[in-house]
Design an enzyme around this catalytic site. Structure first.
Site, PDB file in Angstrom:
ATOM      1  CG  ASN A  13      17.984 -53.761  27.001  1.00 28.51           C
ATOM      2  OD1 ASN A  13      17.159 -54.109  26.438  1.00 28.51           O
ATOM      3  ND2 ASN A  13      18.908 -54.587  27.541  1.00 28.51           N
ATOM      4  CE  LYS A  15      18.151 -55.110  31.449  1.00 36.90           C
ATOM      5  NZ  LYS A  15      19.305 -55.755  32.367  1.00 36.90           N
ATOM      6  CG  HIS A  99      21.929 -57.734  27.123  1.00 40.79           C
ATOM      7  ND1 HIS A  99      22.116 -58.158  28.226  1.00 40.79           N
ATOM      8  CD2 HIS A  99      22.159 -56.384  27.142  1.00 40.79           C
ATOM      9  CE1 HIS A  99      21.888 -57.285  29.048  1.00 40.79           C
ATOM     10  NE2 HIS A  99      21.733 -56.114  28.629  1.00 40.79           N
ATOM     11  CD  GLU A 101      19.879 -59.072  31.137  1.00 40.95           C
ATOM     12  OE1 GLU A 101      19.060 -58.837  30.341  1.00 40.95           O
ATOM     13  OE2 GLU A 101      20.329 -58.454  31.968  1.00 40.95           O
ATOM     14  CD  GLU A 170      25.229 -53.342  28.507  1.00 41.26           C
ATOM     15  OE1 GLU A 170      24.605 -52.480  28.878  1.00 41.26           O
ATOM     16  OE2 GLU A 170      24.805 -54.365  28.450  1.00 41.26           O
ATOM     17  N   GLY A 176      22.000 -54.223  36.489  1.00 40.64           N
ATOM     18  CA  GLY A 176      20.622 -54.163  37.165  1.00 40.64           C
ATOM     19  C   GLY A 176      21.251 -54.602  38.472  1.00 40.64           C
ATOM     20  CB  SER A 212      23.966 -49.700  37.868  1.00 38.60           C
ATOM     21  OG  SER A 212      23.530 -51.195  38.017  1.00 38.60           O
TER      22      SER A 212
HETATM   23  C1  PEP Z   1      21.394 -53.121  30.265  1.00 39.16           C
HETATM   24  O1  PEP Z   1      20.403 -53.889  30.389  1.00 39.16           O
HETATM   25  O2  PEP Z   1      22.236 -53.234  29.161  1.00 39.16           O
HETATM   26  C2  PEP Z   1      21.878 -52.439  31.625  1.00 39.16           C
HETATM   27  C3  PEP Z   1      22.966 -51.970  31.362  1.00 39.16           C
HETATM   28  O3  PEP Z   1      20.992 -52.685  32.564  1.00 39.16           O
HETATM   29  P1  PEP Z   1      21.033 -51.507  33.829  1.00 39.16           P
HETATM   30  O4  PEP Z   1      21.340 -50.336  33.407  1.00 39.16           O
HETATM   31  O5  PEP Z   1      19.567 -51.779  34.518  1.00 39.16           O
HETATM   32  O6  PEP Z   1      22.330 -52.003  34.502  1.00 39.16           O
END
Ligand code: PEP
Length: 248
Positions: A13, A15, A99, A101, A170, A176, A212
């Site tokens: 992703n 982003k 997601h 976000e 997630e 992040g 992460s």
């Molecule tokens: C994500 O944006 O779905 C995500 C898991 O980000 P990160 O791997 O940076 O934590």
């Protein structure tokens, strides 16, 4: 019922990152490196303006692509939104829906997320439905209840629809932040989701872990029975790191 093993899937992703020069280099790295990652499906979900570039540079490579969001509406007066058919027009295979976000910053409800998943399916895309609890919810012992609540309207779409989705767990506190769920913590929630998918008659649906994920922790997460791959944010912006995760 005999279940065939679920093929691993790793999705990057991006982003809101990238520009045409940066993307060219990253995509060239993926194109070259993907040859060594045969046992895993690999995909990237990119910002809308770069879909044309991504299609041009990934076509025939084995790496597939998708969007990061989609409208729940088929078409019409919805300024700023992107229809599932538009993503399909760029040969997208995947689209992220729900997601954290999007849920957090744009107030997307569980029902909206399910409607987006349905719109994606109607256009022949595979929605990657993201679920996950916040830190506050986790600390209040509400993780299972939150996941059940977020999943319910998606499961209500019916077995045929659900069988054509991917679920991504997630935990919001791990996205992040550099703070990954332990493999055991992730597995516990994946097992809950797996139970719901089995009960819905859709045992083949893949469940990804996100939060992460890095090359250094991917193998221990993927060793868990119900973790079928990863949704990767930050680490997807470095070709070697992302491919190492897929190789794990
Ligand atoms: C994500 O944006 O779905 C995500 C898991 O980000 P990160 O791997 O940076 O934590």
């Amino acid at each position: 019922m005999v279940n065939t093993p679920r093929k691993r899937l790793v999705i990057g992703n991006w982003k809101m990152h990238g520009d045409t020069a940066f993307n060219s280099e990253l995509l060239a790295g993926l194109r070259t490196g993907i040859q060594s990652v045969a046992q895993c499906d690999v995909a990237v979900c990119v910002p809308f303006p770069y879909l044309y570039q991504v299609r041009s540079l990934l076509e025939g490579s084995g790496v597939t692509w998708g969007g990061q969001d989609v409208s729940e509406h088929e078409k019409g007066a919805y300024t700023g939104e992107v229809a599932a058919a538009m993503l399909a027009d760029f040969n997208c295979r995947w689209v992220l829906v729900g997601h954290s976000e999007r849920r957090g910053y744009h107030g997307e409800s569980d029902a909206t997320v399910a409607a987006k998943a349905a719109a994606a399916l109607a256009a022949g895309l595979t929605p990657v439905v993201c679920v996950g609890e916040t830190l506050q919810e986790q600390e209040a012992g509400q993780t299972h209840a939150i996941i059940e609540r977020q999943l319910a309207p998606v499961l209500a779409l019916g077995a045929d629809a659900v069988s054509r989705t991917v679920i991504a767990y997630e935990p919001v506190w791990a996205i992040g932040t550099g703070r990954t769920a332990t493999p055991e913590q992730a597995q516990e929630v994946h097992a809950l989701i797996r139970g719901r998918l089995d009960a819905a008659g859709t045992p083949q649906v893949r469940i990804l872990y996100g939060g992460s994920v890095k090359a250094s922790n991917a193998a221990s997460l993927f060793a868990m029975a119900d973790i079928d791959g990863a949704l990767v944010g930050g680490a997807a912006l470095v070709a070697s790191e992302f491919l190492s995760i897929a190789a794990a």
